[in-house]
Design an enzyme around this catalytic site. Structure first.
Site, PDB file in Angstrom:
ATOM      1  CE  LYS A  11      -3.979  -2.217   2.215  1.00  0.00           C
ATOM      2  NZ  LYS A  11      -5.009  -2.085   3.286  1.00  0.00           N
ATOM      3  CE1 TYR A  51      -9.484  -2.762   0.382  1.00  0.00           C
ATOM      4  CE2 TYR A  51      -8.572  -0.926  -0.861  1.00  0.00           C
ATOM      5  CZ  TYR A  51      -8.402  -2.023  -0.035  1.00  0.00           C
ATOM      6  OH  TYR A  51      -7.139  -2.379   0.382  1.00  0.00           O
ATOM      7  CG  ASN A 114      -3.738  -2.208   6.743  1.00  0.00           C
ATOM      8  OD1 ASN A 114      -3.569  -1.880   5.574  1.00  0.00           O
ATOM      9  ND2 ASN A 114      -4.763  -2.938   7.144  1.00  0.00           N
ATOM     10  CG  HIS A 117      -5.264  -6.285  -0.419  1.00  0.00           C
ATOM     11  ND1 HIS A 117      -6.496  -6.177   0.194  1.00  0.00           N
ATOM     12  CD2 HIS A 117      -5.398  -7.239  -1.381  1.00  0.00           C
ATOM     13  CE1 HIS A 117      -7.339  -7.035  -0.389  1.00  0.00           C
ATOM     14  NE2 HIS A 117      -6.703  -7.681  -1.349  1.00  0.00           N
ATOM     15  CD  GLU A 128      -8.934  -8.789  -3.725  1.00  0.00           C
ATOM     16  OE1 GLU A 128      -9.805  -8.571  -2.869  1.00  0.00           O
ATOM     17  OE2 GLU A 128      -7.807  -9.230  -3.440  1.00  0.00           O
TER      18      GLU A 128
HETATM   19  P1  IDP Z   1      -8.033  -6.667   5.489  1.00  0.00           P
HETATM   20  O1  IDP Z   1      -7.214  -5.703   4.622  1.00  0.00           O
HETATM   21  O2  IDP Z   1      -7.227  -7.176   6.648  1.00  0.00           O
HETATM   22  O3  IDP Z   1      -8.696  -7.750   4.689  1.00  0.00           O
HETATM   23  P2  IDP Z   1     -10.649  -5.406   5.633  1.00  0.00           P
HETATM   24  O4  IDP Z   1     -11.583  -5.539   6.787  1.00  0.00           O
HETATM   25  O5  IDP Z   1     -10.974  -6.138   4.371  1.00  0.00           O
HETATM   26  O6  IDP Z   1      -9.197  -5.794   6.166  1.00  0.00           O
HETATM   27  O7  IDP Z   1     -10.517  -3.854   5.333  1.00  0.00           O
HETATM   28  C1  IDP Z   1      -9.898  -3.409   4.143  1.00  0.00           C
HETATM   29  C2  IDP Z   1      -8.993  -2.242   4.471  1.00  0.00           C
HETATM   30  O8  IDP Z   1      -9.781  -1.143   4.946  1.00  0.00           O
HETATM   31  C3  IDP Z   1      -7.996  -2.507   5.606  1.00  0.00           C
HETATM   32  O9  IDP Z   1      -6.845  -3.181   5.185  1.00  0.00           O
HETATM   33  C4  IDP Z   1      -7.691  -1.101   6.070  1.00  0.00           C
HETATM   34  O10 IDP Z   1      -6.777  -0.451   5.175  1.00  0.00           O
HETATM   35  C5  IDP Z   1      -9.054  -0.434   5.950  1.00  0.00           C
HETATM   36  N1  IDP Z   1      -9.801  -0.521   7.203  1.00  0.00           N
HETATM   37  C6  IDP Z   1     -10.388  -1.620   7.741  1.00  0.00           C
HETATM   38  N2  IDP Z   1     -10.992  -1.344   8.904  1.00  0.00           N
HETATM   39  C7  IDP Z   1     -10.794  -0.013   9.116  1.00  0.00           C
HETATM   40  C8  IDP Z   1     -11.203   0.882  10.164  1.00  0.00           C
HETATM   41  O11 IDP Z   1     -11.858   0.514  11.132  1.00  0.00           O
HETATM   42  N3  IDP Z   1     -10.799   2.189  10.009  1.00  0.00           N
HETATM   43  C9  IDP Z   1     -10.083   2.630   8.950  1.00  0.00           C
HETATM   44  N4  IDP Z   1      -9.687   1.803   7.937  1.00  0.00           N
HETATM   45  C10 IDP Z   1     -10.031   0.509   8.029  1.00  0.00           C
HETATM   46 MG    MG Z   2     -10.145  -7.650   3.210  1.00  0.00          MG
END
Ligand code: IDP
Ligand code: MG
Length: 139
Positions: A11, A51, A114, A117, A128
């Site tokens: 990312k 997304y 974070n 992905h 994807e």
């Molecule tokens: P993942 O990437 O671990 O699969 P997902 O729940 O699919 O997590 O969420 C996609 C992305 O959305 C996350 O990687 C993160 O960048 C963002 N995200 C998820 N939850 C939050 C939140 O509570 N606040 C802000 N961003 C979030």
């Molecule tokens: Mg996810």
């Protein structure tokens, strides 16, 4: 159908901080083979499509803004049990909860920025990967 493939993106936060090489090293050392790879930047439309499943979530607009804020590295990876093993390698969504030694534990600073992905199912890995790569770009 199990394809033994998953899809990843390094990312914008991690690319901007210069972690691309270190993260690719972790991925390769963990036994994943790179089938396709691309250094690029997401358009707003691409990020919204990628997304779409989160479009009702309160963080959706921030997520799209973040994912379009800089360059990313997209890749298709291959390994036995790729999806599950890769999710384990990257760690929990929130880096504060990510296990020691995981990519998010090492390189991410917040739940939104974070670092990386990883697809959550074989089906999504296929969808994807197809957003970024044609069949002629996979080796
Ligand atoms: P993942 O990437 O671990 O699969 P997902 O729940 O699919 O997590 O969420 C996609 C992305 O959305 C996350 O990687 C993160 O960048 C963002 N995200 C998820 N939850 C939050 C939140 O509570 N606040 C802000 N961003 C979030
Ligand atoms: Mg996810």
């Amino acid at each position: 159908m199990t394809t033994n493939q998953t899809f990843t993106m390094i990312k914008p936060d991690a690319v901007a901080k210069g972690y691309t090489g270190k993260i690719l090293d972790q991925i390769i050392s963990a036994g994943f083979r790179i089938k396709a790879m691309k250094y690029t930047r997401l358009s707003k439309e691409q990020a919204e499509m990628f997304y779409a499943i989160h479009k009702e979530r309160p963080f959706f607009n921030d997520l799209v803004a973040f994912m379009t804020s800089g360059s990313i590295v997209a890749a298709i990876l291959e390994k036995e049990n790729a999806v599950a093993d890769f999710r384990k390698l990257i760690g929990s969504t929130n880096p504060k909860e990510a296990a020691p030694g995981t990519i998010r534990n090492l390189f991410a600073e917040s739940i939104d920025a974070n670092a990386i992905h990883g697809s959550d199912s074989d089906e999504n890995a296929e969808i994807e990967g197809n957003i970024f790569f044609s069949k002629f770009e996979r080796f």
